[in-house]
Scaffold this motif. Structure first.
Motif, mmCIF file in Angstrom:
data_model
loop_
_atom_site.group_PDB
_atom_site.id
_atom_site.type_symbol
_atom_site.label_atom_id
_atom_site.label_comp_id
_atom_site.label_asym_id
_atom_site.label_seq_id
_atom_site.Cartn_x
_atom_site.Cartn_y
_atom_site.Cartn_z
ATOM 1 N N ALA A 71 0.835 -1.207 0.000
ATOM 2 C CA ALA A 71 0.000 0.000 0.000
ATOM 3 C C ALA A 71 0.868 1.256 0.000
ATOM 4 C CB ALA A 71 -0.921 -0.010 1.213
ATOM 5 N N ALA A 72 1.925 1.240 0.817
ATOM 6 C CA ALA A 72 2.771 2.435 0.911
ATOM 7 C C ALA A 72 3.494 2.701 -0.406
ATOM 8 C CB ALA A 72 3.776 2.267 2.046
ATOM 9 N N ARG A 73 3.772 1.667 -1.163
ATOM 10 C CA ARG A 73 4.455 1.848 -2.451
ATOM 11 C C ARG A 73 3.483 2.337 -3.538
ATOM 12 N NH1 ARG A 73 9.036 -0.857 -4.234
ATOM 13 N NH2 ARG A 73 8.725 -2.529 -2.738
ATOM 14 N N HIS A 74 2.276 1.742 -3.567
ATOM 15 C CA HIS A 74 1.416 1.955 -4.739
ATOM 16 C C HIS A 74 0.184 2.831 -4.507
ATOM 17 C CE1 HIS A 74 3.536 -1.154 -7.011
ATOM 18 N NE2 HIS A 74 3.518 -1.873 -5.909
ATOM 19 N N ALA A 75 -0.341 2.819 -3.279
ATOM 20 C CA ALA A 75 -1.713 3.321 -3.117
ATOM 21 C C ALA A 75 -1.801 4.837 -3.026
ATOM 22 C CB ALA A 75 -2.332 2.697 -1.867
ATOM 23 N N ASN A 89 2.800 6.134 7.864
ATOM 24 C CA ASN A 89 3.545 7.342 7.507
ATOM 25 C C ASN A 89 5.049 7.106 7.615
ATOM 26 O OD1 ASN A 89 1.526 9.102 6.647
ATOM 27 N ND2 ASN A 89 0.901 9.502 8.749
ATOM 28 N N GLU A 90 5.441 6.291 8.576
ATOM 29 C CA GLU A 90 6.868 5.991 8.683
ATOM 30 C C GLU A 90 7.343 5.167 7.481
ATOM 31 O OE1 GLU A 90 8.157 4.484 12.484
ATOM 32 O OE2 GLU A 90 9.973 3.721 11.491
ATOM 33 N N ARG A 91 6.520 4.189 7.080
ATOM 34 C CA ARG A 91 6.890 3.404 5.893
ATOM 35 C C ARG A 91 6.998 4.304 4.665
ATOM 36 N NH1 ARG A 91 5.436 -2.567 6.675
ATOM 37 N NH2 ARG A 91 4.660 -2.533 8.785
ATOM 38 N N LEU A 92 6.036 5.214 4.527
ATOM 39 C CA LEU A 92 6.044 6.107 3.360
ATOM 40 C C LEU A 92 7.343 6.901 3.311
ATOM 41 C CD1 LEU A 92 2.422 7.594 3.472
ATOM 42 C CD2 LEU A 92 3.369 6.239 1.626
ATOM 43 N N GLU A 93 7.700 7.463 4.445
ATOM 44 C CA GLU A 93 8.863 8.359 4.471
ATOM 45 C C GLU A 93 10.185 7.611 4.407
ATOM 46 O OE1 GLU A 93 8.113 10.796 7.971
ATOM 47 O OE2 GLU A 93 8.113 12.537 6.626
ATOM 48 N N THR A 94 10.304 6.555 5.223
ATOM 49 C CA THR A 94 11.628 5.945 5.348
ATOM 50 C C THR A 94 11.918 4.940 4.233
ATOM 51 O OG1 THR A 94 10.767 4.317 6.860
ATOM 52 C CG2 THR A 94 11.801 6.229 7.863
ATOM 53 N N THR A 95 10.913 4.216 3.785
ATOM 54 C CA THR A 95 11.188 3.164 2.799
ATOM 55 C C THR A 95 10.807 3.564 1.383
ATOM 56 O OG1 THR A 95 10.563 1.669 4.590
ATOM 57 C CG2 THR A 95 10.949 0.653 2.440
ATOM 58 N N PHE A 96 9.742 4.340 1.236
ATOM 59 C CA PHE A 96 9.223 4.553 -0.120
ATOM 60 C C PHE A 96 9.373 5.983 -0.626
ATOM 61 C CE2 PHE A 96 7.174 0.819 1.625
ATOM 62 C CZ PHE A 96 7.528 -0.113 0.661
ATOM 63 N N ASN A 97 10.065 6.792 0.142
ATOM 64 C CA ASN A 97 10.378 8.138 -0.312
ATOM 65 C C ASN A 97 9.139 8.924 -0.737
ATOM 66 O OD1 ASN A 97 12.207 10.114 -0.691
ATOM 67 N ND2 ASN A 97 12.760 9.535 -2.794
ATOM 68 N N ARG A 98 8.087 8.752 0.028
ATOM 69 C CA ARG A 98 6.860 9.522 -0.223
ATOM 70 C C ARG A 98 6.565 10.320 1.050
ATOM 71 N NH1 ARG A 98 2.201 5.485 -2.175
ATOM 72 N NH2 ARG A 98 1.247 7.381 -2.971
ATOM 73 N N PRO A 99 6.070 11.539 0.912
ATOM 74 C CA PRO A 99 5.817 12.321 2.130
ATOM 75 C C PRO A 99 4.747 11.686 3.022
ATOM 76 C CG PRO A 99 5.488 13.652 0.129
ATOM 77 C CD PRO A 99 5.747 12.253 -0.336
ATOM 78 N N ALA A 100 4.937 11.814 4.331
ATOM 79 C CA ALA A 100 3.891 11.369 5.263
ATOM 80 C C ALA A 100 2.618 12.133 4.938
ATOM 81 C CB ALA A 100 4.330 11.661 6.696
ATOM 82 N N GLY A 101 1.502 11.447 4.981
ATOM 83 C CA GLY A 101 0.224 12.106 4.691
ATOM 84 C C GLY A 101 -0.122 12.132 3.217
ATOM 85 N N SER A 102 0.773 11.598 2.360
ATOM 86 C CA SER A 102 0.491 11.678 0.917
ATOM 87 C C SER A 102 -0.483 10.588 0.460
ATOM 88 C CB SER A 102 1.792 11.590 0.110
ATOM 89 O OG SER A 102 2.451 10.382 0.393
#
Ligand SMILES: Cc1cc2nc3c(=O)[nH]c(=O)nc-3n(C[C@H](O)[C@H](O)[C@H](O)COP(=O)(O)O)c2cc1C
Length: 445
Positions: free
Chosen positions: A240-244, A265-278
């Protein structure tokens, strides 16, 4: 810093079937009076009601076959209408889109038995027909009955299903992105319709999929459907953090919601380089609203009285992949990794206490789950429901809610008439659609 409190996104969570997510719903005296779930008029009315309430979308859940984990049979599923019968979900998308101008439609389609080429073609066509209002809830068929119905003896384990889905998405993205925006020339004089140099031939030779060819659809209004996901295991959250663009989860209370929001949000930021809340966090919620609290409580009692225990057991057996018919009703449910939907199983384990320390018996688990998939229930006046919604947003990190049906179309009519104006008065809900596509509406604050 955000200056205004965030506004809620709302989705109606239903199925193309008689029952959706409240077992026994069809028995409720308020359910589908004068409507039939399999007729276009019902879907047109549901869609217009949700659009009147400025919902982002109707979310059509699905599974591919009746559950058969309970007592190794689908008898109880059929007997008690446990998400059964359920008709094919993509067929109603053009009906819903045709009856509305802004409402999005999220359709659940499994990646396990359909080649990505066919999936992309279907979703691009629906995105065209809805003028850019389609979302795809990407799932991987968690139930053995689905695998057996499609001719498999064994179900692929969770981890490999996710490996396969990763590659599936890779093929889909290549296909959706293969037409350049100016590929279509449509010059009647020369007779040239499209420039082949701008329509890439996809050539994918992977571990699970092979695909060589051009995407058969012209670029659709959104280019790709909005990607939704509801995996809750570690692998599911990573996917989900990668694609959704929106993630769906069920948590019984604010503490678990907050933990989930922080984890994601931690997965988004630390692993997938997406901003928290995106990625929009959409939580399941069931509402029972009325002009007075006592009226709402009476309604709630009637909803619970519709639940058949054996049907409830068949449903948890199907969703979690364990045969609850073999268990003592007073036995406590153990916290373990289940073959089925891990995230929803946890909503039961933590139903009575955010730390999971208060045990839940098999009977309690079945009845809690059968009512609305373990979602919290907001029972009361519009003010009571709005208070609960605000707390889930402010303390639980929710961006919005998928509203599970209790009886249709009435529960959505009541929500739209009573709760939507209350949320608007509080500045917690939109007063008009902000965008032209589902993606734009979902992205808006
Ligand atoms: C709120 C919610 C709704 C879901 N809806 C569906 C659905 O309609 N169809 C389906 O096949 N799976 C559905 N799932 C299952 C997940 O998408 C996922 O495939 C499943 O949970 C297995 O992954 P997991 O173990 O990572 O959670 C849903 C899960 C959640 C939490």
């Amino acid at each position: 810093m955000r200056e205004e409190p965030k506004k809620a996104h709302l989705l109606g969570f239903i199925q193309h079937g008689v029952n959706s997510h409240a077992t026994g719903m069809w028995r409720n005296t308020k359910d589908k009076i004068g409507w039939h779930f399999s007729r276009p008029q019902y879907w047109q009315h549901m869609a217009r009601t949700m659009e009147r309430g400025l919902f982002d979308a109707m979310f059509i859940a699905d599974e591919l076959a009746p559950y058969s984990t309970h007592d190794d049979s689908s008898d109880a599923t059929v007997k008690w209408a446990v998400q059964c019968p359920t008709h094919e979900p993509s067929t109603i998308v053009p009906i819903i889109a045709g009856a509305t101008e802004h409402l999005g439609v999220g359709v659940t389609l499994s990646t396990m038995f359909v080649h990505p080429y066919a999936m992309c073609r279907l979703l691009s066509s629906l995105d065209h027909l809805s003028n850019g209002r389609v979302a795809w809830n990407v799932v991987s068929s968690y139930s053995k009955s689905e695998w057996e119905a499609y001719g498999h003896v064994d179900m692929t384990p969770r981890s490999e299903r996710y490996d396969k889905m990763e590659e599936y998405m890779e093929v889909c993205y290549q296909l959706w992105d293969s037409w350049e925006p100016d590929a279509i020339i449509a010059d009647k004089e020369s007779g040239i319709y499209a420039d082949p140099a701008k329509v890439r031939v996809v050539d994918h030779q992977g571990k699970y999929f092979k695909c060589k060819g051009r995407h058969f659809c012209a670029p659709s209004p959104q280019g790709r459907p909005v990607i939704w996901q509801a995996g809750s295991s570690g692998r599911g959250r990573d996917f989900a953090a990668r694609h959704a663009e929106a993630i769906f989860a069920v948590h019984p209370g604010v503490e678990r919601m907050r933990q989930y929001a922080d984890d994601l949000n931690e997965r988004l930021e630390t692993t997938f380089n997406r901003p928290a809340g995106s990625v929009k966090l959409i939580y399941g919620l069931q509402t029972v609203v009325a002009e007075t609290r006592s009226e709402a409580e009476d309604k709630y009692e009637r909803i619970k009285a519709c639940i058949p225990l054996e049907g409830a057991l068949a449903w948890i057996s199907g969703h979690f992949g364990l045969d609850f018919s073999k268990m003592d009703l007073d036995e406590n449910v153990k916290n373990l990794e289940v073959p089925g939907i891990q995230g929803l199983f946890e909503s039961i384990i933590y139903a009575k206490d955010p730390k999971g320390l208060v045990p839940v018996t098999v009977k309690e688990a079945a009845l809690i789950y059968a009512q609305g998939m373990g979602m919290p229930v907001a029972v009361g006046t519009a003010k009571d429901v709005a208070d609960q919604i605000e707390s889930y947003m402010d303390d639980g990190g929710a961006d919005g809610f998928m509203l599970a049906a209790t009886y249709t179309p009435g529960c959505y009519e009541e929500f739209v008439d009573l709760v939507v104006p209350e949320l608007q008065r509080r500045g917690r809900y939109r007063t008009a659609y902000p965008g032209d596509t589902l993606r734009a509406n979902l992205a808006a604050d």
